[in-house]
Design a protein around this motif. Structure first.
Motif, PDB file in Angstrom:
ATOM      1  N   ILE A   1     -30.176  19.903  34.239  1.00 27.45           N
ATOM      2  CA  ILE A   1     -28.729  19.813  34.005  1.00 27.45           C
ATOM      3  C   ILE A   1     -28.448  19.167  32.656  1.00 27.45           C
ATOM      4  O   ILE A   1     -27.626  19.662  31.869  1.00 27.45           O
ATOM      5  N   LEU A   2     -29.147  18.067  32.378  1.00 27.64           N
ATOM      6  CA  LEU A   2     -28.947  17.373  31.104  1.00 27.64           C
ATOM      7  C   LEU A   2     -29.378  18.246  29.930  1.00 27.64           C
ATOM      8  O   LEU A   2     -28.692  18.303  28.897  1.00 27.64           O
ATOM      9  N   LEU A   3     -30.497  18.937  30.072  1.00 28.67           N
ATOM     10  CA  LEU A   3     -30.994  19.797  28.994  1.00 28.67           C
ATOM     11  C   LEU A   3     -30.020  20.933  28.694  1.00 28.67           C
ATOM     12  O   LEU A   3     -29.728  21.228  27.522  1.00 28.67           O
ATOM     13  N   CYS A   4     -29.510  21.563  29.742  1.00 31.64           N
ATOM     14  CA  CYS A   4     -28.548  22.649  29.545  1.00 31.64           C
ATOM     15  C   CYS A   4     -27.266  22.146  28.891  1.00 31.64           C
ATOM     16  O   CYS A   4     -26.679  22.827  28.032  1.00 31.64           O
ATOM     17  N   GLY A   5     -26.828  20.957  29.277  1.00 28.36           N
ATOM     18  CA  GLY A   5     -25.653  20.372  28.650  1.00 28.36           C
ATOM     19  C   GLY A   5     -25.874  20.117  27.168  1.00 28.36           C
ATOM     20  O   GLY A   5     -25.008  20.410  26.328  1.00 28.36           O
ATOM     21  N   CYS A   6     -27.056  19.573  26.834  1.00 25.79           N
ATOM     22  CA  CYS A   6     -27.363  19.299  25.425  1.00 25.79           C
ATOM     23  C   CYS A   6     -27.462  20.592  24.618  1.00 25.79           C
ATOM     24  O   CYS A   6     -26.979  20.662  23.478  1.00 25.79           O
TER      25      CYS A   6
ATOM     26  N   THR B   1     -15.670  17.556  18.858  1.00 22.46           N
ATOM     27  CA  THR B   1     -14.868  17.815  20.059  1.00 22.46           C
ATOM     28  C   THR B   1     -15.460  18.939  20.900  1.00 22.46           C
ATOM     29  O   THR B   1     -15.614  18.816  22.115  1.00 22.46           O
ATOM     30  N   TRP B   2     -15.825  20.030  20.230  1.00 23.05           N
ATOM     31  CA  TRP B   2     -16.388  21.161  20.961  1.00 23.05           C
ATOM     32  C   TRP B   2     -17.817  20.884  21.429  1.00 23.05           C
ATOM     33  O   TRP B   2     -18.267  21.456  22.426  1.00 23.05           O
ATOM     34  N   ALA B   3     -18.525  20.025  20.710  1.00 21.94           N
ATOM     35  CA  ALA B   3     -19.861  19.634  21.166  1.00 21.94           C
ATOM     36  C   ALA B   3     -19.766  18.880  22.489  1.00 21.94           C
ATOM     37  O   ALA B   3     -20.550  19.117  23.420  1.00 21.94           O
ATOM     38  N   VAL B   4     -18.783  17.982  22.586  1.00 18.30           N
ATOM     39  CA  VAL B   4     -18.581  17.243  23.839  1.00 18.30           C
ATOM     40  C   VAL B   4     -18.138  18.195  24.943  1.00 18.30           C
ATOM     41  O   VAL B   4     -18.623  18.120  26.082  1.00 18.30           O
ATOM     42  N   ARG B   5     -17.220  19.098  24.609  1.00 21.43           N
ATOM     43  CA  ARG B   5     -16.775  20.072  25.605  1.00 21.43           C
ATOM     44  C   ARG B   5     -17.934  20.951  26.067  1.00 21.43           C
ATOM     45  O   ARG B   5     -18.096  21.217  27.260  1.00 21.43           O
ATOM     46  N   GLY B   6     -18.734  21.420  25.111  1.00 21.43           N
ATOM     47  CA  GLY B   6     -19.881  22.245  25.473  1.00 21.43           C
ATOM     48  C   GLY B   6     -20.876  21.498  26.334  1.00 21.43           C
ATOM     49  O   GLY B   6     -21.439  22.061  27.286  1.00 21.43           O
ATOM     50  N   PHE B   7     -21.079  20.222  26.015  1.00 23.84           N
ATOM     51  CA  PHE B   7     -21.993  19.391  26.811  1.00 23.84           C
ATOM     52  C   PHE B   7     -21.492  19.271  28.248  1.00 23.84           C
ATOM     53  O   PHE B   7     -22.267  19.454  29.199  1.00 23.84           O
ATOM     54  N   LEU B   8     -20.201  18.983  28.395  1.00 26.17           N
ATOM     55  CA  LEU B   8     -19.634  18.833  29.739  1.00 26.17           C
ATOM     56  C   LEU B   8     -19.631  20.160  30.498  1.00 26.17           C
ATOM     57  O   LEU B   8     -19.951  20.205  31.692  1.00 26.17           O
ATOM     58  N   ILE B   9     -19.278  21.240  29.790  1.00 27.34           N
ATOM     59  CA  ILE B   9     -19.283  22.559  30.438  1.00 27.34           C
ATOM     60  C   ILE B   9     -20.701  22.931  30.860  1.00 27.34           C
ATOM     61  O   ILE B   9     -20.925  23.486  31.950  1.00 27.34           O
TER      62      ILE B   9
END
Length: 496
Positions: free
Chosen positions: A31-36, A177-185
C-alpha cells in the motif's frame, strides 16, 4: 452443495472484516509503495505538463461620493459591491483593456471577488508572464471608471492596495499538491483493491467457513503462535519452553481427540498432509506426535516427504549418513539403522535430509511396506508427514498404507476449490479422512501468541517454565516409561 455454490455463498454472505484488516496490515508495504509511486508519477506529470501562471492582485474599496473610505457592511454597499464585481469581470472592461494595451487577444484573464461582509473587492489578473499580469491589473484599475460611471454614480471605487509584478508563479506548489493527492489516492485505491481481492479470494477466512464451504468437518483449530523474536529459526514445538501454554493446550486437545477416534476405530497409521507448501503440516505432525508421546503412547514419527524433508529441521536434529532414511529406501541399511529415539520425549523417529525426484518409486517399494507392517505391530501410533497432497501424487501412495489422515489448512492460504479437490482425492483412497485442521488461526485483527491477549507469566503455577515446560510433567517422558515391549517386532533403536 458443489464448489461453485459454496464459493458463491462465501462471496455474498460472509464478509470477514478482521480478515480484510489483517490482509491490509500484512500488505502495508505494498500500500505504501503504491502510494509513493502514484505520488511520484503525479509530481513528474504535473511538472512536465503544467504552464506557469502569474497573478497580480489589487485591493479596491467602495466609498460614497463624499470620499468616506470607511468600511461599510450595510445592504446598500453589498449590492453596489456586487455590481462592481460584475463590471470588473465583464467582457466590456476586458475589451477596453485590450484596446488600451493594443493587443489582438487579451494576454490573460481578469476576475474580481468580494470580501465577505465588507465593501472591499479583490481584483486579480492572471497571465503566463508576470509583466502581462501586472499590466492587465493596472489597466483594469485605470479603465473601470469608463464602464462603471454609466451604471453607478453615487459610489466610487478607490485603490487600497496597488497591484505589483509577481515574482513567483501562483501555481508553483501544484506539483507538491498533486504529489500528496496522488499519494493518498494510491494508498486508498490500493487498500480498497486489496480489501476487494481478500473478500473475493476463495480461501478459508474463519472456522465457520470450514464446515460451510469444505467437503469435510473441522477436526481442530490451532491458533496462531508467533515465533520468538530472538530466534526466528526456532520451531514451534510444545516441548520448547518459549512456546505458549495455550498453544500446547490446543495441540494436546487435538491429540486427545485423535487418540479417541483412532482407538475407537483401531487406527494406528495417521497421515498429516496439506494442499500446498507452508501451511504448517510438518509442525502439526511433529507436535501431534509429541503430544501423543506425552500421553504415554508409543509413537513413531516418519518424514515421508522425500521431495523436501523438513522434520529434521523442525526438531533441529543432525542426521548422519548412518541414520539417513534414504539409505534404507536404497537398501543400503536396515530399518534398525535408521530408527532413532529421543531420550527426552521417548518419541521414535525416522528422518531424512535427501531429496528424491522419483520418490513415488521408493514409496511403492517393499521396504516402505515393511516399515508400515512393523509399525502396526510395534507402536500405538505412526504419524506420517507427507508431501503436499495438492502438488504431488505421493500422498495417494502413502494413503494406501494409512488408516486415517488429517488435512492441514492454513487460514487464508489455499483456495477452496483446491482444498475440496484434495479432499476428494484423499476420500478415493482406503484411508479415512478425520477432517480439516485449521492452522495459524487469527481471530483478532492484531493477535498475540496463541490468540490470547494475556499469559500466566513465568513464575506462576502455569508459567511457561513451570511443569508444563520442556522438563515438566507434560514436556518430558522418561525413556523407561516409553520403552517398547520385548515381544514387539520393531527393532531396537538408538537413543539420542
Amino acid at each position: 452443495m458443489n464448489a461453485e455454490t459454496k464459493v458463491y455463498q462465501q462471496r455474498n454472505n460472509d464478509i470477514d472484516i478482521p480478515a480484510i484488516i489483517r490482509a491490509l496490515v500484512r500488505s502495508w508495504w505494498v500500500i505504501l509503495l503504491c502510494g509513493c509511486i502514484l505520488g511520484m508519477w503525479s509530481y513528474m506529470g504535473i511538472s512536465l505538463l503544467k504552464n506557469p501562471v502569474y497573478t497580480s492582485q489589487a485591493t479596491l474599496v467602495i466609498t460614497n461620493s463624499g470620499n468616506d473610505d470607511a468600511v461599510y457592511t450595510d445592504t446598500a454597499l453589498e449590492k453596489v459591491a456586487g455590481q462592481y464585481q460584475k463590471i470588473l469581470s465583464s467582457n466590456t472592461l476586458k475589451n477596453t483593456v485590450q484596446k488600451e494595451l493594443g493587443v489582438e487577444n487579451l494576454p490573460g484573464n481578469l476576475s474580481a471577488s468580494i470580501v465577505p461582509e465588507t465593501n472591499l473587492i479583490i481584483l486579480q489578473s492572471t497571465s503566463a508572464k508576470p509583466g502581462d499580469a501586472y499590466l492587465l491589473a493596472k489597466s483594469a484599475i485605470q479603465n473601470y471608471s469608463k464602464v462603471s460611471d454609466y451604471v453607478i454614480s453615487s459610489f466610487v471605487l478607490e485603490v487600497m492596495k496597488e497591484p505589483s509584478i509577481p515574482t513567483i508563479a501562483s501555481n508553483a506548489g501544484l506539483e507538491r499538491t498533486w504529489a500528496v493527492r496522488g499519494f493518498l489516492i494510491g494508498i486508498l485505491g490500493t487498500a480498497l483493491l486489496i480489501a476487494v481481492l481478500c473478500f473475493m479470494r476463495d480461501d478459508i477466512k474463519n472456522e465457520n467457513q470450514v464446515t460451510a464451504l469444505l467437503d469435510t468437518k473441522l477436526f481442530a483449530s490451532i491458533y496462531y503462535e508467533k515465533k520468538p523474536k530472538k530466534d526466528k529459526k526456532t520451531s514451534i514445538l510444545i516441548t520448547n519452553p518459549v512456546t505458549s501454554f495455550f498453544y500446547g493446550e490446543n495441540i494436546r486437545k487435538m491429540a486427545t481427540k485423535l487418540d479417541y477416534y483412532a482407538r475407537k476405530h483401531h487406527h494406528k497409521v495417521i497421515l498429516v498432509t496439506s494442499v500446498r507448501e507452508n501451511e504448517g503440516k510438518s509442525t502439526i505432525a511433529a507436535n501431534l506426535a509429541l503430544a501423543l508421546a506425552n500421553k504415554n503412547r508409543r509413537v513413531l514419527l516418519m518424514d515421508a516427504d522425500l521431495r523436501k524433508p523438513t522434520l529434521y529441521k523442525v526438531f533441529d536434529k543432525k542426521i548422519t549418513p548412518e541414520i539417513e532414511f534414504g539409505n534404507y529406501l536404497d537398501e543400503k541399511s536396515t530399518f534398525q539403522d535408521v530408527l532413532s529415539r529421543d531420550k527426552d520425549t521417548g518419541l521414535y523417529y525416522v528422518f531424512g535430509t535427501r531429496s528424491f525426484r522419483n520418490s513415488d518409486i521408493r514409496l511403492s517399494s517393499d521396504g516402505m511396506r515393511n516399515v508400515f507392517k512393523m509399525a502396526r505391530r510395534a507402536v500405538d501410533y505412526m504419524i506420517v508427514d507427507t508431501p503436499p497432497a495438492g502438488m504431488f501424487p505421493d500422498v495417494e501412495i502413502l494413503a494406501d498404507y494409512a488408516d486415517a489422515g488429517i488435512l492441514v489448512v492454513r487460514q487464508q492460504a489455499s483456495r477452496i476449490p483446491d482444498i475440496n479437490d484434495t479432499l476428494d482425492t484423499l476420500k478415493k483412497t482406503n484411508m479415512e479422512v478425520y477432517g480439516c485442521v485449521l492452522n495459524a488461526v487469527h481471530t483478532k485483527v492484531l493477535p498475540k501468541s496463541a490468540e490470547y491477549g494475556y499469559s500466566y507469566g513465568y513464575g506462576g503455577k502455569y508459567g511457561r517454565y513451570s511443569k508444563y515446560g520442556k522438563y515438566g510433567k507434560y514436556g518430558k517422558t522418561a525413556s523407561s516409561g516409553n520403552d517398547l515391549p520385548e515381544d514387539t517386532k520393531l527393532p531396537e533403536s538408538k537413543t539420542e
